[in-house]
Design a protein around this motif. Structure first.
Motif, mmCIF file in Angstrom:
data_model
loop_
_atom_site.group_PDB
_atom_site.id
_atom_site.type_symbol
_atom_site.label_atom_id
_atom_site.label_comp_id
_atom_site.label_asym_id
_atom_site.label_seq_id
_atom_site.Cartn_x
_atom_site.Cartn_y
_atom_site.Cartn_z
ATOM 1 N N ARG A 68 0.685 -1.320 -0.045
ATOM 2 C CA ARG A 68 0.073 -0.077 -0.088
ATOM 3 C C ARG A 68 0.846 1.392 -0.039
ATOM 4 N NH1 ARG A 68 -3.197 1.392 5.290
ATOM 5 N NH2 ARG A 68 -2.196 -0.804 5.663
ATOM 6 N N TRP A 69 1.913 1.348 0.704
ATOM 7 C CA TRP A 69 2.790 2.283 0.838
ATOM 8 C C TRP A 69 3.736 2.817 -0.604
ATOM 9 C CZ3 TRP A 69 7.715 0.741 -0.018
ATOM 10 C CH2 TRP A 69 8.084 -0.456 0.321
ATOM 11 N N TRP A 70 3.768 1.878 -1.438
ATOM 12 C CA TRP A 70 4.549 2.116 -2.611
ATOM 13 C C TRP A 70 4.410 3.261 -3.282
ATOM 14 C CZ3 TRP A 70 8.964 0.465 -3.808
ATOM 15 C CH2 TRP A 70 9.246 0.871 -5.101
ATOM 16 N N PRO A 71 5.244 4.132 -3.567
ATOM 17 C CA PRO A 71 4.934 5.343 -4.000
ATOM 18 C C PRO A 71 4.534 5.839 -5.470
ATOM 19 C CG PRO A 71 7.318 5.190 -3.951
ATOM 20 C CD PRO A 71 6.494 3.788 -3.303
ATOM 21 N N VAL A 72 4.435 4.882 -6.224
ATOM 22 C CA VAL A 72 4.431 5.006 -7.764
ATOM 23 C C VAL A 72 2.911 4.336 -8.183
ATOM 24 C CG1 VAL A 72 5.274 4.525 -10.096
ATOM 25 C CG2 VAL A 72 6.633 4.934 -8.141
ATOM 26 N N SER A 73 2.316 5.281 -8.759
ATOM 27 C CA SER A 73 0.831 4.694 -9.203
ATOM 28 C C SER A 73 1.102 3.643 -10.507
ATOM 29 C CB SER A 73 -0.064 5.794 -9.589
ATOM 30 O OG SER A 73 0.189 6.270 -10.686
ATOM 31 N N GLU A 74 0.195 2.718 -10.698
ATOM 32 C CA GLU A 74 0.240 1.930 -11.977
ATOM 33 C C GLU A 74 0.407 2.780 -13.345
ATOM 34 O OE1 GLU A 74 0.742 -1.101 -12.316
ATOM 35 O OE2 GLU A 74 1.210 -1.347 -10.195
ATOM 36 N N ARG A 75 -0.432 4.076 -13.375
ATOM 37 C CA ARG A 75 -0.356 4.947 -14.285
ATOM 38 C C ARG A 75 0.970 5.408 -14.550
ATOM 39 N NH1 ARG A 75 -4.242 10.267 -15.146
ATOM 40 N NH2 ARG A 75 -3.314 10.720 -17.219
ATOM 41 N N GLN A 76 1.659 6.039 -13.506
ATOM 42 C CA GLN A 76 2.950 6.718 -13.476
ATOM 43 C C GLN A 76 4.035 5.456 -14.074
ATOM 44 O OE1 GLN A 76 3.161 7.822 -9.492
ATOM 45 N NE2 GLN A 76 3.422 10.165 -10.081
ATOM 46 N N LEU A 77 3.824 4.215 -13.491
ATOM 47 C CA LEU A 77 4.844 3.349 -13.815
ATOM 48 C C LEU A 77 4.685 2.948 -15.420
ATOM 49 C CD1 LEU A 77 7.062 1.513 -12.945
ATOM 50 C CD2 LEU A 77 5.400 0.034 -12.215
ATOM 51 N N ALA A 78 3.377 2.947 -15.628
ATOM 52 C CA ALA A 78 2.915 2.384 -17.385
ATOM 53 C C ALA A 78 3.616 3.462 -18.261
ATOM 54 C CB ALA A 78 1.385 2.408 -17.377
ATOM 55 N N ARG A 79 3.186 4.820 -17.845
ATOM 56 C CA ARG A 79 3.792 5.849 -18.716
ATOM 57 C C ARG A 79 5.529 5.773 -18.793
ATOM 58 N NH1 ARG A 79 1.871 11.264 -16.532
ATOM 59 N NH2 ARG A 79 0.038 10.696 -17.442
ATOM 60 N N ALA A 80 5.989 5.894 -17.712
ATOM 61 C CA ALA A 80 7.661 5.733 -17.590
ATOM 62 C C ALA A 80 8.095 4.428 -18.541
ATOM 63 C CB ALA A 80 7.941 5.759 -16.018
ATOM 64 N N THR A 81 7.519 3.290 -18.358
ATOM 65 C CA THR A 81 7.839 2.103 -18.722
ATOM 66 C C THR A 81 7.561 2.206 -20.392
ATOM 67 O OG1 THR A 81 7.117 0.939 -16.926
ATOM 68 C CG2 THR A 81 7.235 -0.412 -18.903
ATOM 69 N N ALA A 82 6.701 3.046 -20.895
ATOM 70 C CA ALA A 82 6.392 3.106 -22.177
ATOM 71 C C ALA A 82 7.763 4.020 -22.803
ATOM 72 C CB ALA A 82 5.041 3.944 -22.399
ATOM 73 N N TRP A 83 7.838 5.204 -21.904
ATOM 74 C CA TRP A 83 8.961 5.817 -22.422
ATOM 75 C C TRP A 83 10.434 5.359 -22.438
ATOM 76 C CZ3 TRP A 83 10.956 11.103 -23.291
ATOM 77 C CH2 TRP A 83 9.958 11.785 -23.581
ATOM 78 N N TYR A 84 10.521 4.319 -21.367
ATOM 79 C CA TYR A 84 11.835 3.647 -21.342
ATOM 80 C C TYR A 84 11.869 2.575 -22.464
ATOM 81 C CZ TYR A 84 15.820 1.522 -19.177
ATOM 82 O OH TYR A 84 17.187 1.427 -18.829
ATOM 83 N N SER A 85 10.605 2.020 -22.703
ATOM 84 C CA SER A 85 10.706 0.922 -23.798
ATOM 85 C C SER A 85 10.840 1.578 -25.301
ATOM 86 C CB SER A 85 9.406 0.144 -23.835
ATOM 87 O OG SER A 85 9.019 -0.322 -22.743
ATOM 88 N N ARG A 86 10.288 2.774 -25.361
ATOM 89 C CA ARG A 86 10.552 3.396 -26.666
ATOM 90 C C ARG A 86 12.028 3.750 -26.914
ATOM 91 N NH1 ARG A 86 6.668 8.037 -29.306
ATOM 92 N NH2 ARG A 86 7.827 7.946 -31.250
ATOM 93 N N TYR A 87 12.415 4.532 -25.709
ATOM 94 C CA TYR A 87 13.821 5.273 -26.000
ATOM 95 C C TYR A 87 15.004 4.695 -25.050
ATOM 96 C CZ TYR A 87 10.765 8.907 -28.174
ATOM 97 O OH TYR A 87 9.878 9.379 -28.510
ATOM 98 N N GLY A 88 14.449 3.785 -24.468
ATOM 99 C CA GLY A 88 15.849 2.896 -23.817
ATOM 100 C C GLY A 88 16.667 3.765 -22.813
ATOM 101 N N TYR A 89 17.738 3.316 -22.625
ATOM 102 C CA TYR A 89 18.805 4.269 -21.661
ATOM 103 C C TYR A 89 18.636 5.708 -21.821
ATOM 104 C CZ TYR A 89 21.019 -0.135 -20.327
ATOM 105 O OH TYR A 89 20.939 -1.436 -19.830
ATOM 106 N N TRP A 90 18.448 6.143 -23.197
ATOM 107 C CA TRP A 90 18.296 7.574 -23.382
ATOM 108 C C TRP A 90 17.183 8.074 -22.632
ATOM 109 C CZ3 TRP A 90 22.704 9.171 -24.629
ATOM 110 C CH2 TRP A 90 23.748 8.361 -25.368
#
Length: 143
Positions: A68-90
């Motif tokens: 319950r205390w985890w600070p990242v919402s599923e939405r935030q994590l999904a958005r960041a994962t999409a960015w990371y998947s698209r652009y990788g380390y950059w």
């Protein structure tokens, strides 16, 4: 020296999931005539280390994600994962963005991205942001 400690702390906290804005402190110190290069260096260091806290949290994400205390919402994590998947380390160059940026290092941690790739990209992106702020605002000219 106290001003630099406050700047470091505000930059560090702003890079974590706590709602904090280091730009206010940074711009205030810049307006007071502090050395812009020193301010950029201190803010970059604090903000980078704060981002690395998110990377470490990402390493533990799979174990604690359902808490319950985890600070990242599923939405935030999904958005960041999409960015990371698209652009990788950059994508880590954009970890300073106000929406979803803090989650990028966390995603890198969950994907077990190596520290030697994560840290320099965080530092460059965050440093460029503070340097741009410094240049855009400029330094006050004496009387």
């Amino acid at each position: 020296m106290a001003e630099l400690t406050v700047l470091f702390a505000s930059a560090f906290l702003a890079a974590t999931f706590l709602p904090f804005y280091s730009e206010v402190v940074f711009l205030g110190l810049l307006a007071s005539g502090s050395d812009p290069a020193l301010l950029v260096a201190v803010a970059t260091l604090g903000n980078t280390l704060g981002g690395l806290v998110n990377w470490v949290l990402g390493l533990a994400l799979l174990r604690f994600r359902e808490r319950r205390w985890w600070p990242v919402s599923e939405r935030q994590l999904a958005r960041a994962t999409a960015w990371y998947s698209r652009y990788g380390y950059w994508s880590l160059l954009f970890a300073w963005l106000p929406l979803g940026g803090d989650a990028l290092p966390l995603v890198a941690g969950t994907l077990q991205a190596p520290l030697w790739k994560v840290a320099p990209l965080l530092a460059v992106g965050k440093g460029l942001r503070y340097a741009a702020l410094s240049l855009l605002v400029g330094t006050p000219q004496p009387g």
